[in-house]
Design a protein around this motif. Sequence first.
Motif, short mmCIF file in Angstrom:
data_model
loop_
_atom_site.label_atom_id
_atom_site.label_comp_id
_atom_site.label_asym_id
_atom_site.label_seq_id
_atom_site.Cartn_x
_atom_site.Cartn_y
_atom_site.Cartn_z
N ILE A 680 0.85 -1.19 0.00
CA ILE A 680 0.00 0.00 0.00
C ILE A 680 0.89 1.24 0.00
O ILE A 680 1.88 1.32 0.72
N ASP A 681 0.50 2.24 -0.80
CA ASP A 681 1.22 3.51 -0.86
C ASP A 681 0.70 4.42 0.26
O ASP A 681 -0.48 4.80 0.25
N VAL A 682 1.56 4.76 1.20
CA VAL A 682 1.16 5.55 2.37
C VAL A 682 1.89 6.89 2.35
O VAL A 682 3.12 6.93 2.22
N SER A 683 1.15 7.99 2.48
CA SER A 683 1.73 9.33 2.58
C SER A 683 1.19 10.00 3.84
O SER A 683 -0.02 10.15 4.00
N LEU A 684 2.11 10.39 4.71
CA LEU A 684 1.76 11.09 5.95
C LEU A 684 2.33 12.50 5.86
O LEU A 684 3.54 12.67 5.73
N ILE A 685 1.46 13.51 5.94
CA ILE A 685 1.85 14.91 5.73
C ILE A 685 1.38 15.75 6.90
O ILE A 685 0.22 15.64 7.33
N ASP A 686 2.27 16.59 7.40
CA ASP A 686 1.93 17.48 8.52
C ASP A 686 2.13 18.93 8.06
O ASP A 686 3.25 19.39 7.89
N ASP A 687 1.03 19.63 7.83
CA ASP A 687 1.06 21.04 7.46
C ASP A 687 0.60 21.93 8.61
O ASP A 687 0.16 23.05 8.41
N GLY A 688 0.72 21.43 9.81
CA GLY A 688 0.15 22.11 10.97
C GLY A 688 1.07 23.03 11.71
O GLY A 688 1.02 23.07 12.94
N ASP A 689 1.94 23.79 11.03
CA ASP A 689 2.80 24.77 11.70
C ASP A 689 3.58 24.11 12.82
O ASP A 689 3.38 24.39 14.00
N ASP A 690 4.47 23.21 12.42
CA ASP A 690 5.29 22.46 13.38
C ASP A 690 4.44 21.59 14.28
O ASP A 690 4.70 21.40 15.46
N GLY A 691 3.36 21.06 13.71
CA GLY A 691 2.54 20.13 14.47
C GLY A 691 1.30 20.78 15.03
O GLY A 691 1.29 21.27 16.14
N ALA A 692 0.21 20.81 14.24
CA ALA A 692 -1.01 21.43 14.75
C ALA A 692 -1.50 20.74 16.00
O ALA A 692 -2.11 21.35 16.86
N LEU A 693 -1.22 19.43 16.10
CA LEU A 693 -1.66 18.71 17.28
C LEU A 693 -0.87 19.11 18.51
O LEU A 693 -1.21 18.74 19.62
N HIS A 694 0.19 19.90 18.35
CA HIS A 694 0.98 20.34 19.49
C HIS A 694 0.66 21.78 19.88
O HIS A 694 1.28 22.33 20.76
N CYS A 695 -0.34 22.40 19.22
CA CYS A 695 -0.54 23.84 19.41
C CYS A 695 -1.95 24.18 19.85
O CYS A 695 -2.40 25.29 19.68
N GLU A 696 -2.72 23.23 20.36
CA GLU A 696 -4.07 23.52 20.79
C GLU A 696 -4.06 24.28 22.11
O GLU A 696 -3.05 24.36 22.80
N ASP A 697 -5.23 24.83 22.47
CA ASP A 697 -5.30 25.68 23.65
C ASP A 697 -5.26 24.89 24.95
O ASP A 697 -4.88 25.43 25.98
N LEU A 725 -3.22 5.59 0.66
CA LEU A 725 -3.79 6.37 1.76
C LEU A 725 -2.93 7.62 1.97
O LEU A 725 -1.70 7.52 2.07
N THR A 726 -3.60 8.77 2.05
CA THR A 726 -2.91 10.04 2.33
C THR A 726 -3.55 10.68 3.55
O THR A 726 -4.74 11.03 3.52
N ALA A 727 -2.78 10.80 4.63
CA ALA A 727 -3.25 11.46 5.85
C ALA A 727 -2.54 12.80 5.99
O ALA A 727 -1.31 12.87 5.83
N ARG A 728 -3.31 13.84 6.29
CA ARG A 728 -2.73 15.19 6.32
C ARG A 728 -3.22 15.96 7.54
O ARG A 728 -4.42 16.06 7.77
N ILE A 729 -2.27 16.49 8.31
CA ILE A 729 -2.60 17.42 9.38
C ILE A 729 -2.79 18.80 8.75
O ILE A 729 -1.92 19.29 8.04
N LEU A 730 -3.92 19.43 9.01
CA LEU A 730 -4.24 20.71 8.40
C LEU A 730 -3.54 21.86 9.14
O LEU A 730 -3.18 21.73 10.31
N PRO A 731 -3.35 23.00 8.46
CA PRO A 731 -2.76 24.16 9.14
C PRO A 731 -3.58 24.58 10.35
O PRO A 731 -4.81 24.43 10.36
N SER A 732 -2.91 25.05 11.37
CA SER A 732 -3.59 25.43 12.61
C SER A 732 -4.52 26.60 12.36
O SER A 732 -4.35 27.37 11.42
N GLY A 733 -5.54 26.72 13.21
CA GLY A 733 -6.51 27.79 13.08
C GLY A 733 -7.78 27.38 12.38
O GLY A 733 -8.72 28.17 12.30
#
Length: 761
Positions: A680-697, A725-733
């Motif tokens: 399976i072709d797997v692409s993991l992409i993080d566009d979340g400004d150095d990790g959107a999952l690390h920048c929540e309130d 499969l392509t998984a992408r973290i979206l930009p924060s905000g």
Amino acid sequence: MSTSAVAASRTVNRMLYLAIGITGAVFGALSYESMRLQIYPPLPWLSTAFWALLVGMLVILGVLALWASHRVLRVVALVAGAVQLGDLILWLVLADGQLPADANVPWAITFTAVPAVAVAAAASSRLAWAYAIAVSALGGLLRGLTTNYEHPVLIGLQDGLYSLLLVSVFVGLVLAIKQSAEQLDDSVGAARREEVDHARRLARRRERLLINALVHDSVLSTLLMAGLGRTSAEAVARHAQKTTALLDSLAERESSGPVTIGELAMRLRQTAVKLQPHIVVEMRATDAAPPIPADAAAAIVDAVAEALRNSVLHAGTTPARPIEPRVRLDGNQHGIQVLVSDDGVGFDPARVPAARLGISHSILGRMQRVNGGSARLSSAPGRGTRVSLSWSPSEERAEAPATSAEYSLGGMQRLSRRAISAALLLFAVVHALLAFGDRDPRGPIVGEIVSVLAVVGAAVLVSRPAVYPLPHSTTVRVLVLCAVTATLQLFQITPGGSLPFVQWHLGAITLVLLVLVAQGRVGWAWTGYAVLFAATIGWAVANGLALGDGVDLVIRQAGTLLAGSLFVLGLRRSSATLETLNRQRTARTIEDATSVASLQERAAELSRVNSGARDLLDRLAGLRGSERLQARHDDCDPVDVSLRAECLLVEASLRDSIRGRSLSVEPVITAAHLARVRGIDVSLIDDGDDGALHCEDSVRQREVGRTAVGNAVAHELDRMQHGRLTARILPSGRPDIATIVVESGEQRMLIIAANGVVREL
């Protein structure tokens, strides 16, 4: 507050004690003649001893302020306050009738404000106000018992209230200054912690991105070279040996000094020759080109190497027409610029897959991580490629949090509106009582009323806390109102009159000028006092009084204004000193924190790379010349095939950790590995400004989002048997934090919201 901070409260207290010592010496000199004439007849030595003890304690306090401990200073200040209180009580016990006509104000009550300020600087606000009320009441009682004027009760009340007003102004300002200093300590500590945390995060991010760029250029290239099987074993082994040596050197990497533009040109030529001997490197620079920091020079060399590598590998047209990459280095006093260009096939930058890291990390990102650095890429199909790298010392970015501590300690802003309103009410009541309590009936009452209203209006204007320093327009209006009061009073008072407070306007105007000093207009305040001084002297001489009589009327007000000026000027100096010292200390703390964070992040990143790829790189580095990694179709060596497959799997896993950092966690890592084994072709992409999952309130929201995304990606991967499969973290905000696109027979898209809810489109 951080113990490493330069405590504003302690620095301000020293400044206050020093000002108290100087003011005490001034008031001691002014009161000496009165003390000499007012010696207690029963015990003459005791009066002199109390005067010498009080003045001496205040002067000693000022001297000790330069070096003694704060505990010692506090004790001396409280002892001075106790001496003043004891002296007032002794006066009440030993006072025998009225005082001499030429010294009819007890010298002890002329000192009231100075010891009160000492107590306010050393004690709590409650004790400071209790002391201020006590000494003002005792002073008023003493004045009433010793006055030779009519209506002694009224005289005592007037003097006691005026003393309370004067002392309240000084005590209020001192307590506001202390509160401001304590708040400054807290804000400096909080700002320092924020800046240090920011510096740590920034250092870790820079170090991580630097390691990622080096991993891409060396580790991933070596693994991909081996995995694709298009390169000889000898070449793979050489690259693997260089890569392991690079990883070892990174663990001991230290920063070096700046390099000249000539040294940079030499490094660029060496880099170009290693890739292709015929690459042209030109240099056009002036002698004014500035030295280049080591990190900027290294980033430029590495980015040029990546750009040339891409040009050599991907920009070729036909074998008959090879490309001609060129490197041009320009430099002047504004900085340097490096242009890498070729006349190859070109490409559309917008169509570069997100998983490709060469341009985003190794070229553009590498330069953007350098202070003063930038990079631009332009290309189009059939038009070649141009990569422009620049560095300028004038554009170095000081990346720091927006919040910082305010070092200002002056102004009326620190006083509450209630306190200011109470002080203004007391000011109006006291001066109305002084003006009308025993006024000269020969003077016009209208002029007296206008005088009081004018000086009260000046007090209201000068006490506005909104702006510091006080605007010039308001300052001028304040001084005009004071001039109106002084002029009216000088024209309506009788020289040599027998009323004790006929010159009440001098004290009132001085108090207004004192607040003007506190509002940052020291020069204007002293200008106003100089005019008042000259007008009073002129009035005295014009009315047949001696010059000394005029000076005696107004000179005592200079001590009050001097005390306020010393406080304000000391505050300005303390504010500037605190700002300088704290910024220097913060810079050192940030530098230390950055170094530690960089070392820790480097060790962690290298540990991650080594644990995932070091064993495989060592095996590749030890390949024998007789072994081949090239595919031979049916007669392919199964060991070679498995090694190549392992290289591709490890390369993909490392690429995930670089391009999809927030997704490179369990259970995604295991699920992605097993999915790739199944093809399976797997692409993991993080566009979340150095990790959107690390920048929540909130931590809870962060954990919910991370868990939801990881579980959703792993679940989809475990279900798939083929496809992409392509998984992408979206930009924060954004309201949603991630998307998952599944292409397995039919295309589906999953969207994960910030609260962890997964929905399918």
